[in-house]
Design a protein around this motif. Structure first.
Motif, PDB file in Angstrom:
ATOM      1  N   VAL A  98       0.791  -1.232   0.000  1.00  0.00           N
ATOM      2  CA  VAL A  98       0.000   0.000   0.000  1.00  0.00           C
ATOM      3  C   VAL A  98       0.821   1.278   0.000  1.00  0.00           C
ATOM      4  N   SER A  99       2.126   1.233   0.218  1.00  0.00           N
ATOM      5  CA  SER A  99       2.894   2.469   0.268  1.00  0.00           C
ATOM      6  C   SER A  99       2.943   3.130  -1.105  1.00  0.00           C
ATOM      7  N   ARG A 100       3.245   4.417  -1.117  1.00  0.00           N
ATOM      8  CA  ARG A 100       3.395   5.121  -2.393  1.00  0.00           C
ATOM      9  C   ARG A 100       4.475   4.464  -3.243  1.00  0.00           C
ATOM     10  N   TYR A 101       5.575   4.100  -2.602  1.00  0.00           N
ATOM     11  CA  TYR A 101       6.668   3.438  -3.324  1.00  0.00           C
ATOM     12  C   TYR A 101       6.174   2.143  -3.965  1.00  0.00           C
ATOM     13  N   ALA A 102       5.451   1.320  -3.193  1.00  0.00           N
ATOM     14  CA  ALA A 102       4.978   0.042  -3.709  1.00  0.00           C
ATOM     15  C   ALA A 102       3.961   0.235  -4.834  1.00  0.00           C
ATOM     16  N   ALA A 103       3.078   1.219  -4.679  1.00  0.00           N
ATOM     17  CA  ALA A 103       2.075   1.469  -5.719  1.00  0.00           C
ATOM     18  C   ALA A 103       2.732   1.903  -7.018  1.00  0.00           C
ATOM     19  N   ARG A 104       3.727   2.763  -6.920  1.00  0.00           N
ATOM     20  CA  ARG A 104       4.432   3.197  -8.128  1.00  0.00           C
ATOM     21  C   ARG A 104       5.229   2.058  -8.757  1.00  0.00           C
ATOM     22  N   ARG A 105       5.842   1.225  -7.900  1.00  0.00           N
ATOM     23  CA  ARG A 105       6.591   0.078  -8.410  1.00  0.00           C
ATOM     24  C   ARG A 105       5.673  -0.860  -9.182  1.00  0.00           C
TER      25      ARG A 105
END
Length: 447
Positions: A98-105
């Motif tokens: 759910v993190s921004r980093y994970a969503a962008r990845r």
């Protein structure tokens, strides 16, 4: 399907790993891999140390199933697509996050794989109930915990994913480090470079250690959790948070095993809080940067006070004990987290983002959703329905460290004092106070 890539991220286990189970069910050959994003590695020596342990353990588990873990370094998306192409993979499997980093990845991975005609499947597994599974009428996520808890309790659970019988690698000539030598990385090198300065009393990482701790906790610790979880010195908590953060332990399995046992309900409620913060973060990815609920707080820019708080020398023993436990163990009792966070944001009136960054640098269980969610809760900018709540450190100390054992354990300068004086050494006679190698309070503790 002939070949699939299993991209491990923060799901470092083989038990109840839906993405791994799906990859093994869909493909004859599976390439398990993990990619070190070196942009993230300097963030926390403690998490790197724990991560290295977890990856070693994961590799051993995969080898026992016939496979092994491919370790790469660089951009996770580029490395995954490159390995998938060289392995002739038709799909990539991974766990959702759910993190921004994970969503962008994930968004980048889907675009790059689509261009390469490779499928992508992101499956649940990081929480008990997936973040998007529950929503109130007329809203995209729950903003208050109590109604979320009721919905969470009633929500259906997915069945635990079966342990694969085998993780079959591609043929020997399908993918070797020799064909991608520039991306290979050794765990010892990562540890030496990025885990230097880790906390001396850090827990060992890995699924084996996590499952053993879970077993002992359920059998021995859980029955006393309801009455004892706020006892600072008693330390009657599971200490499973880092294993949950790295996915070494399945939150679904843990919740199912705890439910119905003595002490189970208050403990399972904490797992629901974890899920609550994840669904908030999924809806508000800026939770680590912006106020979830702007309150027009006026923060003080006080570098000296912030440094004293970070270093555990505020002169408030209950606060300093928590901050020193953090440095020593890479972990802090949850009650101490709330006390120290309240002191920083409510007493010193320092911006919660400074506290979040410091906890993020030292907490082995440092997770964007939970860390930022809890900081905003304490600061009054998050999901607390009482945004003006202040935790008085002296009252908290008297209530949750009644005999002063916690303070004396982590602030050895006060080891010879009784509870009253250990909690408030400024009350000692002047000559006794001057003899203590402990600082005076940085603000009036009893205004």
């Amino acid at each position: 399907m002939d070949t699939a890539v299993m991209l491990f991220t923060r799901d470092l286990r083989v038990h109840d790993n839906p993405a791994l189970a799906a990859a093994c069910a869909a493909a004859r050959h599976v390439v398990p891999m993990f990619v070190f994003d070196e942009a993230l590695l300097p963030a926390s020596p403690n998490r790197v140390r724990f991560l290295v342990d977890a990856l070693r353990d994961l590799d051993g588990s995969l080898r026992a199933l016939g496979g092994g873990l491919l370790l790469r370094r660089g951009d996770p998306v580029a490395e995954t697509v490159r390995v998938a192409g060289r392995a002739g993979a038709q799909a990539v499997f991974l766990s959702g996050d759910v993190s921004r980093y994970a969503a962008r990845r994930l968004a980048r991975l889907e675009r790059e794989c689509e261009a390469a005609r490779i499928g992508v499947s992101a499956l649940p597994g990081a929480t008990v109930v997936p973040p998007g599974a529950l929503a109130p009428a007329g809203g995209d996520h729950y903003k208050v915990f109590t109604p979320y808890w009721r919905a969470w309790e009633a929500a259906p659970r997915r069945p635990a994913a079966a342990l694969p019988d085998r993780v079959a690698p591609p043929p020997a000539d399908g993918l070797t480090d020799r064909r991608c030598p520039d991306g290979h990385v050794e765990l010892d090198v990562v540890a030496e470079k990025f885990a230097a300065g880790a906390s001396p009393d850090l827990l060992a990482g890995g699924e084996a250690a996590g499952r053993e701790r879970m077993r002992r906790w359920l059998d021995e610790g859980l029955p006393g959790y309801g009455d004892g979880h706020d006892d600072l010195a008693g330390d009657r908590t599971s200490r499973l948070s880092a294993y949950l953060r790295f996915g070494c332990v399945s939150p679904l399995e843990l919740a199912a095993a705890a439910r119905g046992r003595p002490g189970g309900e208050p403990f399972v409620r904490q797992l629901a809080w974890r899920d609550f913060h994840h669904q908030v973060t999924a809806a508000f990815p800026d939770i680590g940067r912006r106020d979830y609920r702007p309150r027009d707080r006026r923060w003080h820019d006080d570098a000296d006070a912030l440094d004293a708080w970070r270093e555990g020398r505020t002169g408030l023993p209950i606060v300093d004990a928590g901050m020193r436990q953090l440095r020593r163990e890479g972990w802090m009792h949850n009650r101490a987290r709330m006390i120290s966070a309240s002191f920083l944001t409510r007493n010193l009136r320092v911006d919660w983002r400074h506290g979040l960054a410091h906890f993020g640098a030292w907490l082995t269980d440092g997770d964007v959703a939970d860390n930022a969610g809890n900081w905003q809760w304490v600061a009054g900018t998050g999901n607390d329905t009482r945004p003006n709540r202040v935790l008085n450190p002296l009252r908290q100390a008297a209530r949750f460290d009644a005999d002063g054992a916690y303070v004396r354990r982590y602030v050895p300068e006060l080891a010879g004092l009784d509870a009253r004086d250990a909690h408030a050494p400024w009350r000692l006679p002047p000559e006794d106070r001057r003899a203590l190698p402990y600082p005076a309070p940085i603000l009036d503790p009893e205004p």
